[in-house]
Design a protein around this motif. Structure first.
Motif, mmCIF file in Angstrom:
data_model
loop_
_atom_site.group_PDB
_atom_site.id
_atom_site.type_symbol
_atom_site.label_atom_id
_atom_site.label_comp_id
_atom_site.label_asym_id
_atom_site.label_seq_id
_atom_site.Cartn_x
_atom_site.Cartn_y
_atom_site.Cartn_z
ATOM 1 N N TYR A 60 22.790 52.765 30.578
ATOM 2 C CA TYR A 60 23.476 51.718 29.815
ATOM 3 C C TYR A 60 24.996 51.834 29.965
ATOM 4 N N ARG A 61 25.496 53.035 30.187
ATOM 5 C CA ARG A 61 26.935 53.274 30.301
ATOM 6 C C ARG A 61 27.539 52.782 31.618
ATOM 7 N N LYS A 62 26.725 52.706 32.670
ATOM 8 C CA LYS A 62 27.246 52.405 34.004
ATOM 9 C C LYS A 62 28.065 51.111 34.056
ATOM 10 N N PRO A 63 27.551 49.973 33.591
ATOM 11 C CA PRO A 63 28.375 48.759 33.653
ATOM 12 C C PRO A 63 29.604 48.827 32.740
ATOM 13 N N ILE A 64 29.515 49.602 31.679
ATOM 14 C CA ILE A 64 30.671 49.759 30.779
ATOM 15 C C ILE A 64 31.764 50.539 31.494
ATOM 16 N N TYR A 65 31.394 51.647 32.132
ATOM 17 C CA TYR A 65 32.379 52.398 32.930
ATOM 18 C C TYR A 65 33.017 51.489 33.974
ATOM 19 N N LYS A 66 32.187 50.724 34.693
ATOM 20 C CA LYS A 66 32.707 49.858 35.768
ATOM 21 C C LYS A 66 33.695 48.823 35.218
ATOM 22 N N LYS A 67 33.361 48.249 34.073
ATOM 23 C CA LYS A 67 34.230 47.224 33.477
ATOM 24 C C LYS A 67 35.545 47.834 32.984
ATOM 25 N N ILE A 68 35.448 48.916 32.240
ATOM 26 C CA ILE A 68 36.640 49.521 31.647
ATOM 27 C C ILE A 68 37.561 50.099 32.720
ATOM 28 N N PHE A 69 36.984 50.701 33.733
ATOM 29 C CA PHE A 69 37.783 51.346 34.781
ATOM 30 C C PHE A 69 37.816 50.524 36.070
ATOM 31 N N SER A 70 37.878 49.189 35.895
ATOM 32 C CA SER A 70 37.885 48.294 37.057
ATOM 33 C C SER A 70 39.231 48.224 37.740
ATOM 34 N N GLY A 71 40.267 48.663 37.067
ATOM 35 C CA GLY A 71 41.600 48.607 37.661
ATOM 36 C C GLY A 71 42.322 47.314 37.340
ATOM 37 N N ASN A 72 41.661 46.418 36.608
ATOM 38 C CA ASN A 72 42.294 45.146 36.231
ATOM 39 C C ASN A 72 42.972 45.250 34.883
#
Length: 147
Positions: A135-147
């Protein structure tokens, strides 16, 4: 039982490490059971994290101590060890690793070892634990997207 989940994110190692704070911790909490963060000292050795899991009819506290934290140019990690666990766990060891990705960005690794009161429940809990951390994977990707 052993769980190992890896998530590649686009931000640099230092930026990801700086983002490991209470705000991230709150966002990583799964929908069930609802989790109240009672105490969050941080991610350094000696810090305490206390959660209250709400199972609707009853609540369980989960307290972990950060027992180790190290940094190098290619990896930052900290380990939380369960000191007071909910009824369904007898042992908890979670090594949070942030690895510099040679291709750019960072790899967030959740390296978890847990035990339940019985070997059979270890196997029954495995898919539930895997889902809680996947469940954390998409949250990590969103938060640490660099945008």
């Amino acid at each position: 039982m052993h769980l190992l989940l890896k998530t590649s994110v686009s931000q640099a190692l230092s930026a990801v490490w700086a983002g490991f704070d209470r705000s991230l911790f709150n966002r990583l909490s799964p929908p069930f059971p609802p989790v109240e963060v009672v105490r969050f000292d941080g991610c350094q050795t000696g810090d305490i994290v206390q959660l209250r899991l709400n199972f609707l009819l009853f609540r369980q506290d989960w307290i972990s101590e950060i027992v180790d934290q190290k940094s190098s140019p290619d990896e930052i990690y900290f380990i939380d060890q369960g000191t007071q666990l909910p009824f369904f766990l007898t042992a908890w060891h979670h090594r949070h690793r942030l690895l510099r990705n040679p291709a750019g960005g960072t790899i967030v690794v959740d390296d978890i070892t847990f035990r339940t009161p019985f070997l059979l429940t270890d196997y029954l809990m495995y898919p539930l634990m895997w889902l809680q951390f996947a469940y954390r994977k998409p949250i990590y990707k969103k938060i640490f997207s660099g945008n």
